[in-house]
Write a protein that holds these residues in place. Structure first.
Motif, short mmCIF file in Angstrom:
data_model
loop_
_atom_site.label_atom_id
_atom_site.label_comp_id
_atom_site.label_asym_id
_atom_site.label_seq_id
_atom_site.Cartn_x
_atom_site.Cartn_y
_atom_site.Cartn_z
N THR A 104 0.85 -1.20 0.00
CA THR A 104 0.00 0.00 0.00
C THR A 104 0.88 1.24 0.00
O THR A 104 0.64 2.20 -0.76
CB THR A 104 -0.90 0.02 1.26
OG1 THR A 104 -1.56 -1.24 1.36
CG2 THR A 104 -1.91 1.13 1.20
N ASP A 211 1.38 -3.25 -10.02
CA ASP A 211 1.20 -3.64 -8.62
C ASP A 211 1.46 -5.14 -8.52
O ASP A 211 0.72 -5.95 -9.07
CB ASP A 211 -0.24 -3.29 -8.21
CG ASP A 211 -0.55 -3.69 -6.77
OD1 ASP A 211 0.33 -4.30 -6.12
OD2 ASP A 211 -1.66 -3.40 -6.31
N TYR A 214 1.05 -9.93 -5.37
CA TYR A 214 0.90 -11.39 -5.24
C TYR A 214 1.98 -12.16 -6.00
O TYR A 214 1.78 -13.33 -6.35
CB TYR A 214 -0.50 -11.82 -5.70
CG TYR A 214 -1.59 -11.21 -4.84
CD1 TYR A 214 -2.06 -11.87 -3.71
CD2 TYR A 214 -2.12 -9.96 -5.13
CE1 TYR A 214 -3.03 -11.30 -2.90
CE2 TYR A 214 -3.09 -9.37 -4.33
CZ TYR A 214 -3.54 -10.06 -3.22
OH TYR A 214 -4.50 -9.50 -2.41
N SER A 244 5.23 -6.00 -2.61
CA SER A 244 4.79 -6.29 -1.25
C SER A 244 5.28 -7.68 -0.86
O SER A 244 5.27 -8.59 -1.69
CB SER A 244 3.26 -6.28 -1.20
OG SER A 244 2.81 -6.90 -0.02
N SER A 246 3.86 -8.98 1.88
CA SER A 246 2.79 -9.39 2.79
C SER A 246 2.35 -10.81 2.47
O SER A 246 2.23 -11.66 3.35
CB SER A 246 1.60 -8.45 2.67
OG SER A 246 1.99 -7.14 2.95
C1 PLP Z 1 -3.95 -5.66 -5.33
C2 PLP Z 1 -3.30 -5.29 -4.05
N1 PLP Z 1 -2.35 -4.35 -4.07
C3 PLP Z 1 -1.73 -3.98 -2.95
C4 PLP Z 1 -2.03 -4.55 -1.74
C5 PLP Z 1 -1.33 -4.04 -0.51
O1 PLP Z 1 -0.57 -4.94 0.15
P1 PLP Z 1 0.04 -4.65 1.58
O2 PLP Z 1 -0.76 -5.41 2.55
O3 PLP Z 1 1.44 -5.13 1.47
O4 PLP Z 1 -0.02 -3.19 1.84
C6 PLP Z 1 -3.02 -5.53 -1.67
C7 PLP Z 1 -3.40 -6.12 -0.39
O5 PLP Z 1 -4.33 -6.83 -0.21
C8 PLP Z 1 -3.67 -5.91 -2.86
O6 PLP Z 1 -4.62 -6.84 -2.87
#
Ligand code: PLP
Length: 402
Positions: A104, A211, A214, A244, A246
Motif C-alpha cells: 500500500t 502492482d 501477489y 509487497s 505481505s
Molecule cells: C492488489 C493489491 N495491491 C496492494 C495490496 C497491498 O498490500 P500490503 O498489505 O502489502 O499493503 C493488496 C493487499 O491486499 C492488494 O490486494
C-alpha cells in the motif's frame, strides 16, 4: 465550537465491517473467505518455514534498533529489486528503490511521485479493482479514470475495453496494472496480452504502474510470475513496480514493501531516488526494519531461498487443490446450476465466483459464510474440513436466492 465540527463520516471499509461481524459470530462452523490472506489447511495464519528459520538467525544476531536510511535498508533494497526486476537491471543501476510500509505504501509513494513531483496525474484503473486504489490516488493528488477490466459474462479479461482505454488515453497517463492473481477477479492478462499492451504503452508514452502484491502466488515461482516485468525491461521502458512481501512471505503485519522506479539511465535513477528520499522523509522518515531484515536474510542465504521456493510452491499447490475440490463438489457431486470452470482457471487467492450481492448477503447474514458482497471468495479460507460444507451453502443460495 469544535475544530472537528465539519468532519464527515468517510466511506466505510467493507473488510473492517466483515471482520467485526466475523468476530461476533460464535458459530464454530463459520467460514471466512473474506480478506486476502493465506490460511493453512487448519484455517490458521501460516508461518513460512523460510521466515521461521530467518527469525532464528536474526534473533541470534542480536541487532540494535537504530534508525534506518530514509530510502531503506540497503541490503533489503538490493534483495527486493533483484527479486522483482532481476540482477541485470539492478547491476546497471537503472532503478530507484525505496522501502515502504507494505505494498500500500509503495502504491501511495509511486502515485505521489508521479502526481505531485512529475505532474503526471491521470491514473487509469480497470474495474473491478482493489478498492484502496481509489482513495489512495485521490489523496496523492491524482485523477482516476475507470475502464472495464473484466468481462463477467465470459469470465475473462475484457481486453477490447483495455485497448480502447489505452487508445483514448492522452500521453503521460498512467495505467495501474496488477502483475498476477488479480484482486478481485483472479483473472490475469496472458503474456501475449501483456506484450501487446506494453508495446502500445511505449508507443503512446503511457506509464505502466505495476502492482505486484501477489508475485509468487500464481505459479509458485517468483521469476515466472514476474515475466511481464522482464517484457517491459526488454523494451527499455520506464515503469513503476509496487512490491509487497505481505503475501509472498506471509509478513502481513510487518508491513514490508518497496517501490521500484525503473528509468532509462542511471543518472535518472539517481534523481528519482533523491525525490523518493525527500517524499518518504516527510511521510514516515524511515520504514520498519524487522520484516525487511527477514526478507534480505532469506534472499542472501541459498538454503533459505530454496526453502522459500518450497514454501511458495506449497502455497500455490494447496490453492490449486482447493480450487479442484470446489469444482468437483459444485459440478460433479451437487450439480449446482451454472458453469463453475472459472474456479479452476482463475489464479491465486481469489475466485470471483459470480454470486450476486443478494446471494453473498444471504451467506453472510444467515449461513455464517463471510465474503465481500461482490462475491469474491478467498479460496485460502477453505480446506479439507470445510470445502464441502461451503459448496453445499453455495449450492443452496444459487438455487434459492437471486
Ligand atoms: C492488489 C493489491 N495491491 C496492494 C495490496 C497491498 O498490500 P500490503 O498489505 O502489502 O499493503 C493488496 C493487499 O491486499 C492488494 O490486494
Amino acid at each position: 465550537m469544535s475544530v472537528f465540527e465539519g468532519l464527515q463520516y468517510q466511506e466505510p471499509d467493507e473488510f473492517n465491517d466483515i471482520r467485526k461481524k466475523l468476530s461476533e459470530d460464535s458459530n464454530c462452523r463459520k467460514i471466512d473467505v473474506s480478506a486476502g490472506v493465506y490460511r493453512d489447511e487448519n484455517g490458521k495464519p501460516y508461518l513460512l518455514k523460510a521466515i521461521s528459520q530467518a527469525e532464528d538467525i536474526l534473533h541470534d544476531a542480536k541487532r540494535d534498533h537504530d534508525y534506518n536510511f530514509c530510502l531503506g535498508i540497503p541490503e533489503f533494497l538490493n534483495a527486493a529489486a533483484t527479486i522483482a526486476l532481476g540482477e541485470k537491471l539492478v547491476k546497471e543501476k537503472k532503478v530507484a528503490s525505496c522501502q515502504t510500509i507494505g505494498g500500500t505504501g509503495a502504491c501511495h509513494l509511486g502515485a505521489t511521485l508521479l502526481s505531485s513531483f512529475c505532474n503526471f496525474r491521470k491514473f487509469y484503473i480497470g474495474t473491478p479493482a482493489w478498492p484502496n486504489y481509489f482513495p489512495l490516488i485521490k489523496q496523492a493528488g491524482g485523477e482516476v479514470i475507470k475502464y472495464n477490466y473484466y468481462n463477467s459474462e465470459k469470465k475473462e479479461v475484457d481486453f477490447t475495453s483495455i485497448l480502447n482505454a489505452l487508445e483514448s488515453a492522452p500521453r503521460n497517463s498512467i495505467f495501474i496494472l496488477q502483475l498476477c492473481c488479480h484482486n478481485p477477479t483472479g483473472t490475469d492478462l496472458s503474456q501475449e496480452q501483456w506484450d501487446i499492451l506494453t508495446s502500445k504503452m511505449k508507443q503512446k508514452e503511457i506509464v505502466p504502474f505495476v502492482d505486484g502484491a501477489y508475485q509468487g502466488l500464481a505459479s509458485g515461482d517468483l521469476e515466472k510470475d514476474a515475466l511481464p516485468i522482464q517484457n517491459m525491461i526488454s523494451k527499455d521502458m520506464e515503469f513503476l513496480f509496487c512490491q509487497s512481501f505481505s503475501k509472498s512471505l506471509g509478513l502481513y503485519g510487518e508491513r514490508v514493501g518497496c517501490l521500484h522506479v525503473v528509468t532509462s539511465d542511471a543518472k535518472k535513477a539517481e534523481i528519482v531516488a533523491d525525490s523518493l528520499r525527500f517524499i518518504f522523509r516527510s511521510e514516515c522518515s524511515s520504514a520498519p526494519a524487522f520484516g525487511a531484515l527477514l526478507t534480505s536474510s532469506i534472499s542472501k542465504n541459498p538454503n533459505l531461498r530454496a526453502q522459500w521456493k518450497e514454501d511458495l510452491e506449497g502455497i500455490s499447490h494447496r490453492l490449486q487443490q482447493v480450487r479442484r475440490d470446489v469444482h468437483y463438489f459444485l459440478t460433479e457431486k451437487y450439480k449446482t446450476p451454472g458453469n463453475w470452470d472459472h474456479v479452476l482457471t482463475q489464479k491465486g487467492l481469489f475466485w470471483f465466483s459470480g454470486l450476486t450481492r443478494e446471494q453473498s448477503k444471504t451467506l453472510i447474514d444467515n449461513l455464517h459464510v463471510y465474503l465481500p458482497l461482490n462475491g469474491r471468495v478467498n479460496v485460502a479460507g477453505l480446506n479439507k474440513k470445510n470445502t464441502e460444507e461451503f459448496c453445499t451453502l453455495i449450492d443452496y443460495v444459487v438455487r434459492n436466492v437471486n
